[in-house]
Design a protein around this motif. Structure first.
Motif, PDB file in Angstrom:
ATOM      1  N   LEU A 231       0.846  -1.233   0.035  1.00  0.00           N
ATOM      2  CA  LEU A 231      -0.188   0.088  -0.067  1.00  0.00           C
ATOM      3  C   LEU A 231       0.929   1.347   0.088  1.00  0.00           C
ATOM      4  CD1 LEU A 231      -2.463  -1.163   2.833  1.00  0.00           C
ATOM      5  CD2 LEU A 231      -3.192  -1.160   0.297  1.00  0.00           C
ATOM      6  N   PRO A 232       0.462   2.341  -0.699  1.00  0.00           N
ATOM      7  CA  PRO A 232       1.052   3.662  -0.530  1.00  0.00           C
ATOM      8  C   PRO A 232       1.030   4.285   0.593  1.00  0.00           C
ATOM      9  CG  PRO A 232      -0.787   3.903  -1.695  1.00  0.00           C
ATOM     10  CD  PRO A 232      -0.898   2.412  -1.377  1.00  0.00           C
ATOM     11  N   GLU A 233       1.927   5.184   1.061  1.00  0.00           N
ATOM     12  CA  GLU A 233       1.777   6.013   2.349  1.00  0.00           C
ATOM     13  C   GLU A 233       0.521   6.548   2.466  1.00  0.00           C
ATOM     14  OE1 GLU A 233       2.590   7.756   5.758  1.00  0.00           O
ATOM     15  OE2 GLU A 233       3.804   6.320   4.682  1.00  0.00           O
ATOM     16  N   SER A 234      -0.304   6.953   1.281  1.00  0.00           N
ATOM     17  CA  SER A 234      -1.582   7.705   1.446  1.00  0.00           C
ATOM     18  C   SER A 234      -2.799   6.574   2.233  1.00  0.00           C
ATOM     19  CB  SER A 234      -1.965   8.251  -0.007  1.00  0.00           C
ATOM     20  OG  SER A 234      -2.196   6.981  -0.986  1.00  0.00           O
ATOM     21  N   ALA A 235      -2.391   5.518   2.350  1.00  0.00           N
ATOM     22  CA  ALA A 235      -3.370   4.334   2.626  1.00  0.00           C
ATOM     23  C   ALA A 235      -3.598   4.500   4.104  1.00  0.00           C
ATOM     24  CB  ALA A 235      -3.016   2.964   2.302  1.00  0.00           C
ATOM     25  N   VAL A 236      -2.421   5.249   4.867  1.00  0.00           N
ATOM     26  CA  VAL A 236      -2.578   4.877   6.378  1.00  0.00           C
ATOM     27  C   VAL A 236      -3.536   6.275   6.975  1.00  0.00           C
ATOM     28  CG1 VAL A 236      -0.916   5.593   8.376  1.00  0.00           C
ATOM     29  CG2 VAL A 236      -0.060   4.474   6.345  1.00  0.00           C
ATOM     30  N   LEU A 237      -4.345   5.655   7.975  1.00  0.00           N
ATOM     31  CA  LEU A 237      -4.875   6.872   8.669  1.00  0.00           C
ATOM     32  C   LEU A 237      -4.170   7.755   9.359  1.00  0.00           C
ATOM     33  CD1 LEU A 237      -7.880   4.607   9.936  1.00  0.00           C
ATOM     34  CD2 LEU A 237      -8.094   6.238   8.105  1.00  0.00           C
ATOM     35  N   PRO A 238      -3.984   8.903   8.964  1.00  0.00           N
ATOM     36  CA  PRO A 238      -3.087   9.916   9.613  1.00  0.00           C
ATOM     37  C   PRO A 238      -3.405  10.497  10.917  1.00  0.00           C
ATOM     38  CG  PRO A 238      -4.203  11.228   7.970  1.00  0.00           C
ATOM     39  CD  PRO A 238      -4.607   9.621   7.763  1.00  0.00           C
ATOM     40  N   GLY A 239      -4.675  10.449  11.360  1.00  0.00           N
ATOM     41  CA  GLY A 239      -4.947  11.056  12.615  1.00  0.00           C
ATOM     42  C   GLY A 239      -5.096  10.235  13.719  1.00  0.00           C
ATOM     43  N   VAL A 240      -4.443   8.974  13.836  1.00  0.00           N
ATOM     44  CA  VAL A 240      -4.592   8.346  14.977  1.00  0.00           C
ATOM     45  C   VAL A 240      -3.351   7.220  14.879  1.00  0.00           C
ATOM     46  CG1 VAL A 240      -5.875   6.452  14.430  1.00  0.00           C
ATOM     47  CG2 VAL A 240      -6.193   7.201  16.709  1.00  0.00           C
ATOM     48  N   SER A 241      -2.892   6.964  16.109  1.00  0.00           N
ATOM     49  CA  SER A 241      -1.975   5.861  16.198  1.00  0.00           C
ATOM     50  C   SER A 241      -2.323   5.165  17.510  1.00  0.00           C
ATOM     51  CB  SER A 241      -0.570   6.275  16.030  1.00  0.00           C
ATOM     52  OG  SER A 241       0.010   7.124  17.163  1.00  0.00           O
ATOM     53  N   GLY A 242      -1.878   3.972  17.738  1.00  0.00           N
ATOM     54  CA  GLY A 242      -2.156   3.275  18.966  1.00  0.00           C
ATOM     55  C   GLY A 242      -3.598   2.845  18.889  1.00  0.00           C
ATOM     56  N   LEU A 243      -3.803   1.926  19.948  1.00  0.00           N
ATOM     57  CA  LEU A 243      -5.224   1.193  20.019  1.00  0.00           C
ATOM     58  C   LEU A 243      -6.546   2.305  20.362  1.00  0.00           C
ATOM     59  CD1 LEU A 243      -4.436  -1.806  22.372  1.00  0.00           C
ATOM     60  CD2 LEU A 243      -4.986  -1.819  19.976  1.00  0.00           C
ATOM     61  N   ARG A 244      -6.147   3.450  20.480  1.00  0.00           N
ATOM     62  CA  ARG A 244      -7.074   4.358  20.722  1.00  0.00           C
ATOM     63  C   ARG A 244      -8.159   4.502  19.648  1.00  0.00           C
ATOM     64  NH1 ARG A 244      -8.142   9.868  19.484  1.00  0.00           N
ATOM     65  NH2 ARG A 244      -6.068   9.995  18.451  1.00  0.00           N
ATOM     66  N   GLY A 245      -7.474   4.230  18.535  1.00  0.00           N
ATOM     67  CA  GLY A 245      -8.281   4.234  17.116  1.00  0.00           C
ATOM     68  C   GLY A 245      -9.292   3.214  17.248  1.00  0.00           C
ATOM     69  N   PRO A 246      -8.849   2.141  16.960  1.00  0.00           N
ATOM     70  CA  PRO A 246      -9.889   1.049  16.831  1.00  0.00           C
ATOM     71  C   PRO A 246     -10.929   0.991  18.114  1.00  0.00           C
ATOM     72  CG  PRO A 246      -7.621   0.039  17.307  1.00  0.00           C
ATOM     73  CD  PRO A 246      -7.545   1.289  16.895  1.00  0.00           C
ATOM     74  N   LEU A 247     -10.271   1.133  19.111  1.00  0.00           N
ATOM     75  CA  LEU A 247     -11.294   1.083  20.467  1.00  0.00           C
ATOM     76  C   LEU A 247     -12.413   1.933  20.337  1.00  0.00           C
ATOM     77  CD1 LEU A 247      -8.848   0.166  23.336  1.00  0.00           C
ATOM     78  CD2 LEU A 247     -10.139  -1.486  21.870  1.00  0.00           C
ATOM     79  N   SER A 248     -12.225   3.346  19.805  1.00  0.00           N
ATOM     80  CA  SER A 248     -13.101   4.289  19.747  1.00  0.00           C
ATOM     81  C   SER A 248     -14.053   3.934  18.633  1.00  0.00           C
ATOM     82  CB  SER A 248     -12.405   5.702  19.435  1.00  0.00           C
ATOM     83  OG  SER A 248     -11.868   5.693  17.891  1.00  0.00           O
ATOM     84  N   CYS A 249     -13.604   3.203  17.644  1.00  0.00           N
ATOM     85  CA  CYS A 249     -14.477   2.768  16.644  1.00  0.00           C
ATOM     86  C   CYS A 249     -15.515   1.741  17.356  1.00  0.00           C
ATOM     87  CB  CYS A 249     -13.961   2.025  15.474  1.00  0.00           C
ATOM     88  SG  CYS A 249     -12.773   3.371  14.511  1.00  0.00           S
ATOM     89  N   LEU A 250     -14.955   0.987  18.241  1.00  0.00           N
ATOM     90  CA  LEU A 250     -15.931  -0.153  18.808  1.00  0.00           C
ATOM     91  C   LEU A 250     -16.866   0.630  19.543  1.00  0.00           C
ATOM     92  CD1 LEU A 250     -13.182  -2.938  19.443  1.00  0.00           C
ATOM     93  CD2 LEU A 250     -14.986  -3.190  17.817  1.00  0.00           C
ATOM     94  N   ASN A 251     -16.327   1.475  20.324  1.00  0.00           N
ATOM     95  CA  ASN A 251     -17.414   2.293  21.235  1.00  0.00           C
ATOM     96  C   ASN A 251     -18.537   2.828  20.219  1.00  0.00           C
ATOM     97  OD1 ASN A 251     -17.338   2.450  24.188  1.00  0.00           O
ATOM     98  ND2 ASN A 251     -17.545   4.666  23.690  1.00  0.00           N
ATOM     99  N   GLU A 252     -18.132   3.394  19.200  1.00  0.00           N
ATOM    100  CA  GLU A 252     -19.529   3.776  18.341  1.00  0.00           C
ATOM    101  C   GLU A 252     -20.389   2.703  17.991  1.00  0.00           C
ATOM    102  OE1 GLU A 252     -20.085   6.949  17.136  1.00  0.00           O
ATOM    103  OE2 GLU A 252     -18.704   7.540  18.410  1.00  0.00           O
ATOM    104  N   ALA A 253     -19.825   1.427  17.659  1.00  0.00           N
ATOM    105  CA  ALA A 253     -20.614   0.221  16.979  1.00  0.00           C
ATOM    106  C   ALA A 253     -21.515  -0.258  18.485  1.00  0.00           C
ATOM    107  CB  ALA A 253     -19.824  -0.883  16.927  1.00  0.00           C
ATOM    108  N   ARG A 254     -20.894  -0.130  19.516  1.00  0.00           N
ATOM    109  CA  ARG A 254     -21.497  -0.654  20.974  1.00  0.00           C
ATOM    110  C   ARG A 254     -22.696   0.189  21.090  1.00  0.00           C
ATOM    111  NH1 ARG A 254     -15.718  -1.204  23.627  1.00  0.00           N
ATOM    112  NH2 ARG A 254     -15.078  -3.182  22.923  1.00  0.00           N
ATOM    113  N   PHE A 255     -22.660   1.302  20.774  1.00  0.00           N
ATOM    114  CA  PHE A 255     -23.822   2.259  20.947  1.00  0.00           C
ATOM    115  C   PHE A 255     -24.972   1.942  20.197  1.00  0.00           C
ATOM    116  CE2 PHE A 255     -26.265   6.070  19.789  1.00  0.00           C
ATOM    117  CZ  PHE A 255     -26.603   6.451  21.010  1.00  0.00           C
TER     118      PHE A 255
END
Length: 395
Positions: A231-255
């Protein structure tokens, strides 16, 4: 006593606590729109889809045209509704089938949300409008064969190779995986966990659908294999690193789940109520027997209590005050209440309760998956334990 199903009764058996009075006009219109969609487009065929183990991908565009995909996100073709409206939509979808609520949850909260929250402007422009319209389907790659409740132990990795990234690993139990056009994949890097936007036609990416499921059969569940996916560099989500990223998504889904399971419980309770009023034994409807009435009352109380919890948490989220622990409260208790209702309803229907002619056994088996995914019952128990004691019991 009159017709027990008359909605004009002061004690409405389908809304004993008058929870509908807590819903605003716009929210009500959204809820009614989704209910009509479920009634017209899902319920007539859901038993066959469940029996055959298929999800009707062609309905994705219809859900997109109704504004259901990423509906709680702003801009890029998304409807921008409040959180409570999103929750009520999930409730009505899951009253049809958990597979449809799962599709909408994964599309909006797990695939679109991280792109909207953490993606580059290029990523947002490329994917969000098409995903909102149902023209592109997304999935979320976090769980692995040996890494479920402990995502920090993931083995999927991404390494630098010149200006590119190369991903290797396997993800498991991925909803929408086999029909997805894009996957948001989380991988370990030298700089911590990062998210990658992966078009599924990228060489080295493959999805293998899981079969012989007894739950969530009207939903696509897959294994994702990443074999030197470049993948090119442009494939990276630039706004987050660490488990905070996926865990915040899971919190949205749990709602969405804590609202959705109220719909499944309501469908089971109403099926049992209708059945008990029409089913004759010993010369009268079985609704006239004390043991049956106790079952119906317990189901009704559970449905109304869970609906109140969901509405309260929805209002907190709209006010920007909802905490992860409160989401765990809703996910933990509303799911187990729904399972109890489904099992009691199955029992109330007798032998008819095990057939797909009625919705109960389908909801009952679906809820077993919901009980486990997006954080097991045990994990949410420990999350709440940490919230009230300050002690971390995970390890």
């Amino acid at each position: 006593m009159g017709d027990p199903l008359d909605p004009t009764r002061s004690d409405n058996p389908r809304d004993m606590l008058a929870i509908s009075t807590l819903i605003g006009q716009e929210e009500r219109e959204i809820q009614q729109t989704v209910r009509r969609f479920v009634t017209d487009r899902v319920l007539p065929d859901i038993a066959d889809w469940f029996d055959q183990g298929v999800f009707p991908r062609e309905l994705a565009k219809e859900m997109g045209s109704l504004g259901l995909l990423g509906m709680h996100l702003d801009g890029y073709g998304c409807a921008g509704t409040n959180a409570t409206s999103y929750g009520l939509a999930c409730l009505e979808l899951e009253a049809g089938d958990s597979g449809f609520r799962s599709f909408v949850s994964v599309q909006g909260s797990l695939a679109m949300f991280p792109i909207r929250a953490f993606g580059s402007e290029e990523q947002k422009q490329e994917w969000l409008p098409r995903m909102a319209a149902g023209e592109a389907i997304g999935c979320f790659g976090l769980t692995e064969p040996d890494s479920g409740s402990d995502p920090g132990s993931m083995r999927t990795n991404a390494r630098r190779d010149g200006g590119d990234w190369v991903l290797n690993g396997t993800k498991m139990w991925i909803t929408n995986g086999g029909i997805a056009d894009v996957a948001v994949v989380w991988a370990r890097t030298d700089g911590g966990v990062r998210g990658f936007v992966v078009p599924t036609d990228t060489p080295g990416f493959s999805a293998n659908n899981l079969h012989k499921k007894m739950s969530l059969r009207a939903s696509v569940t897959s294994e994702l294999v990443l074999d030197n996916v470049r993948l090119p560099e442009s494939a990276v989500l630039p706004g987050v690193s660490g488990l905070r990223g996926p865990l915040s998504c899971l919190n949205e889904a749990r709602f969405g789940i804590l609202f959705g399971v109220v719909g499944a419980a309501r469908a089971c309770y109403e099926a049992a109520l209708d059945y008990s009023i029409t089913r004759q034994q010993f010369g009268k409807p079985i609704a006239g027997f004390q043991l049956v009435q106790r079952k119906l009352v317990e189901m009704m109380v559970s449905v109304n209590r869970s609906a109140l919890v969901a509405m309260h948490l929805g209002r907190l989220k709209d006010a920007g005050q909802l905490t992860p622990a409160q989401v765990s409260f809703g996910k933990l208790d509303n799911v187990r209440q729904a399972i109890d209702v489904a099992r009691e309803a199955r029992n109330s229907l007798g032998a008819n309760g095990i057939t797909l002619e009625y919705p109960v056994i389908r909801h009952m088996t679906n809820l077993e998956s919901v009980y486990t995914y997006e954080g097991t019952n045990e994990i949410h128990t420990l999350a709440l334990g940490r919230a009230i004691t300050g002690e971390d019991a995970y390890r």
